[in-house]
Design an enzyme around this catalytic site. Structure first.
Site, PDB file in Angstrom:
ATOM      1  N   GLY A   1       2.427   2.335  10.874  1.00  0.00           N
ATOM      2  CA  GLY A   1       3.034   3.125  10.336  1.00  0.00           C
ATOM      3  C   GLY A   1       4.155   3.608  11.523  1.00  0.00           C
TER       4      GLY A   1
ATOM      5  N   HIS B   1      -9.433   1.865   5.183  1.00  0.00           N
ATOM      6  CA  HIS B   1      -8.299   1.240   5.730  1.00  0.00           C
ATOM      7  C   HIS B   1      -9.115   3.341   6.666  1.00  0.00           C
ATOM      8  CE1 HIS B   1      -4.114   2.673   6.241  1.00  0.00           C
ATOM      9  NE2 HIS B   1      -3.827   1.674   6.058  1.00  0.00           N
TER      10      HIS B   1
ATOM     11  N   ASN C   1       0.914  -1.359  -0.088  1.00  0.00           N
ATOM     12  CA  ASN C   1      -0.010   0.168  -0.205  1.00  0.00           C
ATOM     13  C   ASN C   1       0.762   1.216  -0.072  1.00  0.00           C
ATOM     14  OD1 ASN C   1      -1.876   2.528   0.903  1.00  0.00           O
ATOM     15  ND2 ASN C   1      -2.234   1.084   2.527  1.00  0.00           N
ATOM     16  N   TRP C   2       0.728   1.822  -1.196  1.00  0.00           N
ATOM     17  CA  TRP C   2       1.698   3.371  -1.637  1.00  0.00           C
ATOM     18  C   TRP C   2       1.262   4.352  -0.862  1.00  0.00           C
ATOM     19  CZ3 TRP C   2       3.802   2.575  -6.770  1.00  0.00           C
ATOM     20  CH2 TRP C   2       4.613   1.369  -7.348  1.00  0.00           C
ATOM     21  N   LYS C   3       0.559   4.195  -0.130  1.00  0.00           N
ATOM     22  CA  LYS C   3      -0.249   5.216   0.191  1.00  0.00           C
ATOM     23  C   LYS C   3      -0.509   6.657  -0.400  1.00  0.00           C
ATOM     24  CE  LYS C   3       0.029   3.350   4.553  1.00  0.00           C
ATOM     25  NZ  LYS C   3       0.346   3.176   5.650  1.00  0.00           N
TER      26      LYS C   3
ATOM     27  N   GLY D   1       3.281  -0.873   4.099  1.00  0.00           N
ATOM     28  CA  GLY D   1       2.494   0.095   3.959  1.00  0.00           C
ATOM     29  C   GLY D   1       4.799   0.454   3.511  1.00  0.00           C
ATOM     30  N   GLY D   2       5.001   1.398   4.601  1.00  0.00           N
ATOM     31  CA  GLY D   2       6.667   1.702   4.485  1.00  0.00           C
ATOM     32  C   GLY D   2       7.264   0.436   4.162  1.00  0.00           C
TER      33      GLY D   2
ATOM     34  N   SER E   1       3.209  -1.592  10.404  1.00  0.00           N
ATOM     35  CA  SER E   1       5.053  -2.189  10.433  1.00  0.00           C
ATOM     36  C   SER E   1       5.271  -3.894  10.100  1.00  0.00           C
ATOM     37  CB  SER E   1       5.382  -1.989  12.145  1.00  0.00           C
ATOM     38  OG  SER E   1       4.623  -0.429  11.975  1.00  0.00           O
TER      39      SER E   1
ATOM     40  N   GLU F   1      -6.421   4.995   7.589  1.00  0.00           N
ATOM     41  CA  GLU F   1      -6.446   5.841   7.491  1.00  0.00           C
ATOM     42  C   GLU F   1      -7.925   7.356   7.050  1.00  0.00           C
ATOM     43  OE1 GLU F   1      -2.589   6.014   5.357  1.00  0.00           O
ATOM     44  OE2 GLU F   1      -1.372   5.505   7.214  1.00  0.00           O
TER      45      GLU F   1
ATOM     46  N   GLU G   1      -5.374  -4.480  10.189  1.00  0.00           N
ATOM     47  CA  GLU G   1      -4.259  -4.167  10.668  1.00  0.00           C
ATOM     48  C   GLU G   1      -5.009  -3.380  11.513  1.00  0.00           C
ATOM     49  OE1 GLU G   1      -2.676  -2.504   6.791  1.00  0.00           O
ATOM     50  OE2 GLU G   1      -4.209  -1.503   7.214  1.00  0.00           O
TER      51      GLU G   1
END
Ligand code: PGA
Length: 253
Positions: A173, A95, A9-11, A234-235, A213, A97, A167
């Site tokens: 993150g 998600h 997930n590149w956001k 993500g990261g 994470s 966010e 999640e």
């Protein structure tokens, strides 16, 4: 046996040019992968350049959000049909966010899933509790409500296209991962819930990803759990090398 899935997930990261360069590199570095489902979810406008490069590879593309209506006066929004036509197989829905910053609710999640299912898209539906909710002992209640309301009115047949992603918000993150046994406890609970809401076949066959994470150094232990079928990353999905390391670990299962 459920196959492993590694989804990036590149956001709000990477331009079209950066996405194309990532895609070229990823395509070469995953040539020997033949079991794991690999997914990248670029920002909307980077989908087409990534798809152009990856369409003849085994890497699938997903969008990060979708609107619940098929079309209309919704300035700035993107429909399921548009996403489908741009080459995506998947779409992330709900998600944390989006729930936190953009007013996403279980009701809008439910509408977006239903709209996506009118196309060929496979929704990746995110659920998870906040730290405050976990500390108040409400973790299972929250997850149960999100799943029950989010999947309300979805048929057994439609469920065959759903992927869930647990999640915990406090692990996204932050560098703090749920321990494999904390994650496994919730994944197991989700499967019991799916058996109650649908049936045991759906409970056994629905892929449940863990997100929060996930990194090359903790992915193996997470994927070793009985009910964890992959990761929503993500990261660590933003650099080809760390993403490929995750994929290669998943391929060992
Ligand atoms: P993270 O993000 O891997 O950077 O924690 C996961 C996600 O938000 O899907």
């Amino acid at each position: 046996m459920r196959k492993k899935i590694i989804a990036g997930n590149w956001k709000m990261n990477k331009t079209g040019t950066e996405a194309a360069s990532f895609a070229r590199d990823l395509k070469i570095k995953t040539i020997s992968i033949n079991k794991t489902e690999i997914i990248i979810c670029p920002p909307y406008i980077a989908i087409a350049p990534a798809y152009e490069i990856l369409k003849e590879s085994r890497v699938k593309i997903g969008a990060q959000n979708v609107h619940w209506e098929p079309s209309g006066a919704f300035t700035g929004e993107i429909s399921a049909e548009m996403i489908e036509q741009s080459g995506c197989k998947y779409v992330i829905i709900g998600h944390s966010e989006r729930r936190q910053y953009f007013g996403e609710t279980d009701q809008s999640v439910n509408n977006k899933i239903k709209q996506s299912l009118t196309t060929s898209l496979y929704p990746i539906v995110c659920i998870g509790e906040t730290l405050q909710q976990r500390e108040a002992g409400k973790m299972k209640d929250i997850v149960k409500t999100q799943i029950t309301a989010g999947l309300s009115g979805i048929s057994v047949e439609q469920m065959k296209r759903l992927v869930l992603a647990y999640e915990p918000v406090w692990a996204i993150g932050t560098g703090v991962t749920a321990t494999p046994s904390q994650a496994e406890e919730v994944h197991h609970f989700i499967r019991e819930l799916l058996a109650e809401l649908f049936n045991s076949t759906i409970a056994d066959s629905t892929p449940i990803l863990y997100g929060g994470s996930v990194k090359p150094d903790n992915v193996k232990e997470l994927l070793s759990q009985n009910n964890i079928d992959g990761g929503l990353i993500g990261g660590a999905s933003l650099k080809v090398d760390s993403f490929v390391e995750l994929i290669k670990t998943a391929e060992q299962f």
